[in-house]
Scaffold this motif. Structure first.
Motif, PDB file in Angstrom:
ATOM      1  N   ARG A 354       0.705  -0.644  -0.016  1.00 29.38           N
ATOM      2  CA  ARG A 354       0.059   0.034   0.053  1.00 29.38           C
ATOM      3  C   ARG A 354       0.512   1.842   0.250  1.00 29.38           C
ATOM      4  NH1 ARG A 354      -4.699   1.278   4.445  1.00 29.38           N
ATOM      5  NH2 ARG A 354      -4.946   3.872   3.769  1.00 29.38           N
ATOM      6  N   VAL A 355       2.334   1.375   0.720  1.00 26.72           N
ATOM      7  CA  VAL A 355       2.886   2.472   0.486  1.00 26.72           C
ATOM      8  C   VAL A 355       3.509   2.763  -0.707  1.00 26.72           C
ATOM      9  CG1 VAL A 355       4.715   3.347   1.580  1.00 26.72           C
ATOM     10  CG2 VAL A 355       3.440   2.354   2.990  1.00 26.72           C
ATOM     11  N   LYS A 356       3.874   1.616  -0.915  1.00 25.39           N
ATOM     12  CA  LYS A 356       4.330   1.768  -2.547  1.00 25.39           C
ATOM     13  C   LYS A 356       3.515   2.194  -3.304  1.00 25.39           C
ATOM     14  CE  LYS A 356       7.066  -1.431  -5.746  1.00 25.39           C
ATOM     15  NZ  LYS A 356       7.646  -2.729  -6.599  1.00 25.39           N
ATOM     16  N   GLY A 363       4.607  10.370  -7.481  1.00 25.85           N
ATOM     17  CA  GLY A 363       5.767  10.944  -7.463  1.00 25.85           C
ATOM     18  C   GLY A 363       4.569  11.020  -9.272  1.00 25.85           C
ATOM     19  N   ARG A 364       3.284  10.302  -9.972  1.00 26.61           N
ATOM     20  CA  ARG A 364       3.215  10.551 -11.090  1.00 26.61           C
ATOM     21  C   ARG A 364       2.450  11.541 -11.684  1.00 26.61           C
ATOM     22  NH1 ARG A 364       2.711   5.031  -9.919  1.00 26.61           N
ATOM     23  NH2 ARG A 364       0.174   5.435  -9.928  1.00 26.61           N
ATOM     24  N   LYS A 390       8.504  12.605  -0.114  1.00 28.22           N
ATOM     25  CA  LYS A 390       8.309  13.333   0.620  1.00 28.22           C
ATOM     26  C   LYS A 390       7.265  12.372   1.235  1.00 28.22           C
ATOM     27  CE  LYS A 390       5.002  17.248   2.136  1.00 28.22           C
ATOM     28  NZ  LYS A 390       4.442  18.640   0.906  1.00 28.22           N
ATOM     29  N   MET A 391       6.033  11.107   0.070  1.00 14.69           N
ATOM     30  CA  MET A 391       5.388  10.193   0.674  1.00 14.69           C
ATOM     31  C   MET A 391       6.008   9.300   1.791  1.00 14.69           C
ATOM     32  SD  MET A 391       2.428   9.524   1.163  1.00 14.69           S
ATOM     33  CE  MET A 391       1.679  10.846  -0.729  1.00 14.69           C
ATOM     34  N   ARG A 392       7.658   9.199   1.363  1.00 15.49           N
ATOM     35  CA  ARG A 392       7.727   7.703   2.357  1.00 15.49           C
ATOM     36  C   ARG A 392       8.397   8.674   4.066  1.00 15.49           C
ATOM     37  NH1 ARG A 392      11.684   7.355  -2.457  1.00 15.49           N
ATOM     38  NH2 ARG A 392      10.604   5.827  -4.115  1.00 15.49           N
ATOM     39  N   PHE A 394       6.463  10.544   4.745  1.00 16.92           N
ATOM     40  CA  PHE A 394       5.436  10.633   5.885  1.00 16.92           C
ATOM     41  C   PHE A 394       4.693   8.821   6.182  1.00 16.92           C
ATOM     42  CE2 PHE A 394       1.060  11.448   6.323  1.00 16.92           C
ATOM     43  CZ  PHE A 394       0.330  10.578   6.465  1.00 16.92           C
ATOM     44  N   HIS A 395       4.886   8.274   5.732  1.00 16.61           N
ATOM     45  CA  HIS A 395       4.957   6.439   6.040  1.00 16.61           C
ATOM     46  C   HIS A 395       5.647   6.169   7.056  1.00 16.61           C
ATOM     47  CE1 HIS A 395       1.581   5.666   4.407  1.00 16.61           C
ATOM     48  NE2 HIS A 395       1.519   6.556   3.098  1.00 16.61           N
ATOM     49  N   GLY A 396       7.258   7.183   7.779  1.00 19.78           N
ATOM     50  CA  GLY A 396       8.518   6.889   7.910  1.00 19.78           C
ATOM     51  C   GLY A 396       9.389   5.962   7.962  1.00 19.78           C
ATOM     52  N   LEU A 397       9.446   5.669   6.561  1.00 17.83           N
ATOM     53  CA  LEU A 397      10.431   4.991   5.500  1.00 17.83           C
ATOM     54  C   LEU A 397      11.006   5.938   5.074  1.00 17.83           C
ATOM     55  CD1 LEU A 397       8.415   3.030   3.035  1.00 17.83           C
ATOM     56  CD2 LEU A 397       9.373   2.413   5.310  1.00 17.83           C
TER      57      LEU A 397
END
Length: 398
Positions: A354-356, A363-364, A390-392, A394-397
């Motif tokens: 889901r994170v991926k 990105g798109r 930025k999204m990574r 946000f999920h702690g990655l």
């Protein structure tokens, strides 16, 4: 013609000279024969569970010395009984001299195992108390005879003794009410050096009772001794000590029947406990490589302990059972936690997917927005990478 009779000093036999010992007198032969009989009797008594020191003390006492004068006559009676099948060699010392030998041996054992409080049990009951004690003993004997039938045998000789022994034995007969009761173990005993645990001869046990001691049953226990032809001396003594302790607990009441039941239920467990102790002791000795135990190891192997093989098998089976139990507990624990671990792995995999998907979508979206604003390809790619990073975060990655 020369005489060929050998002289007292020297004779020739195949060229070898030898001396002839002086001929023993009849008195010397009799003393030697009597000494061998007494020594054999002592050995038989020790095999019944008595200590050598106790046996020596009893045989050295004045009373026993008087009774030893009757040894030859008792030998003849015992031999006649053996021919008729009424007696057993290993039990013969318990019936000698109308039980006086057994009585004094038991007294030595009781002195060793009793406490100061036990010495105070016997009190003066008076004439009426003695009459009541005698009546209770007779009633107990009749009840035991009715219960055990053929397993009960009265050993007291009420018919009197022969003229040659009337002086000593007649007084003993009046003081020793003796009988023997067969004890049947509730569980079969282990047979020494054999896998058969249920042979009849191995399970033949008897309890010898001298009932009319002073104070029994109102204030003191009876005099008892347990016998078995296959159990070792150490175990026999241990069993008798336990029975004496139980008899003292039952003081104040007829105790023989309760002692019979106590022995029948406990003999097998006491034997197994003794076998384990002997086996572990041998294992500790054989594991040691030090010189201190070298002699003990040789002595133990030479003695050929009868229960050594059974003890090793018992210990090996115990270790195998413990290992199997630990393995079963580990498998049970893993089975209980397997479901939760599988569920956790599945949820973790779904979360990563889901994170991926969200990172790719961000990105798109950023690249499409940059191209719509009229920015170049490199700027659009840079905007997409920034959006994905930025999204990574946000999920702690990373």
């Amino acid at each position: 013609m020369a005489s060929t009779t050998p002289t007292a000093e020297k004779s020739v036999n195949n060229g070898n000279a030898f001396s002839l010992a002086p001929k023993m007198t009849q008195a010397q032969c009799e003393r030697e024969r009597k000494g061998r009989k007494i020594q054999t009797l002592k050995t038989d008594v020790i095999r019944l569970g008595f200590h050598a020191q106790e046996v020596d003390e009893v045989f050295a006492s004045t009373e026993i010395e008087k009774l030893l004068l009757l040894l030859q006559e008792e030998e003849g009676d015992a031999t006649a009984k053996n021919k008729e099948g009424e007696n057993h060699n290993h039990l013969r010392p318990l019936t000698l001299w109308n039980g006086e030998l057994l009585k004094q041996l038991i007294a030595r054992v009781e002195e060793e195992s009793s406490s100061e409080e036990d010495d105070k049990l016997v009190a003066d009951q008076g004439t009426e108390g003695e009459a009541e004690e005698e009546e209770l003993r007779e009633e107990e004997m009749q009840v035991l005879e009715a219960i055990y039938a053929e397993g009960f045998q009265l050993l007291s000789n009420n018919s009197g003794s022969s003229s040659s022994s009337s002086g000593v034995l007649s007084s003993i007969e009046n003081n020793n009410l003796r009988y023997r009761v067969e004890v049947k173990p509730t569980q079969p005993l282990h047979m020494a050096n054999s896998d058969d645990e249920s042979t009849d001869i191995n399970n033949i046990c008897h309890l010898y009772v001298i009932a009319n001691r002073r104070g029994y049953p109102l204030s003191s226990p009876p005099m008892i001794w347990f016998t078995n032809s296959t159990l070792p001396e150490v175990l026999l003594r241990r069993i008798n000590i336990k029975l004496h302790e139980k008899a003292r607990e039952l003081s104040g009441q007829p105790a023989v029947y309760d002692l019979m039941e106590y022995a029948a239920e406990g003999i097998a467990d006491w034997q197994v406990q003794y076998m384990k102790e002997e086996g572990l002791s041998r294992e500790r000795i054989e594991r040691s490589d030090s010189e201190e135990y070298a002699y003990q190891r040789k002595k133990l192997r030479a003695a050929g302990k009868p229960y050594a093989h059974n003890d090793v098998l018992i210990e090996q089976q115990r270790l195998t059972d413990e290992t199997n139990k630990r393995r079963q507990e580990q498998v049970r624990f893993e089975m209980e936690t397997l479901t939760s671990r599988l569920a956790g792995n599945f949820l973790h995999q779904q979360m990563n997917e889901r994170v991926k998907e969200e990172v790719d979508a961000a990105g798109r979206r950023a690249m499409n927005d940059a191209l719509c604003r009229g920015e170049g390809r490199d700027e659009a790619r840079k905007a997409a990478e920034d959006a994905e990073e930025k999204m990574r975060k946000f999920h702690g990655l990373k």
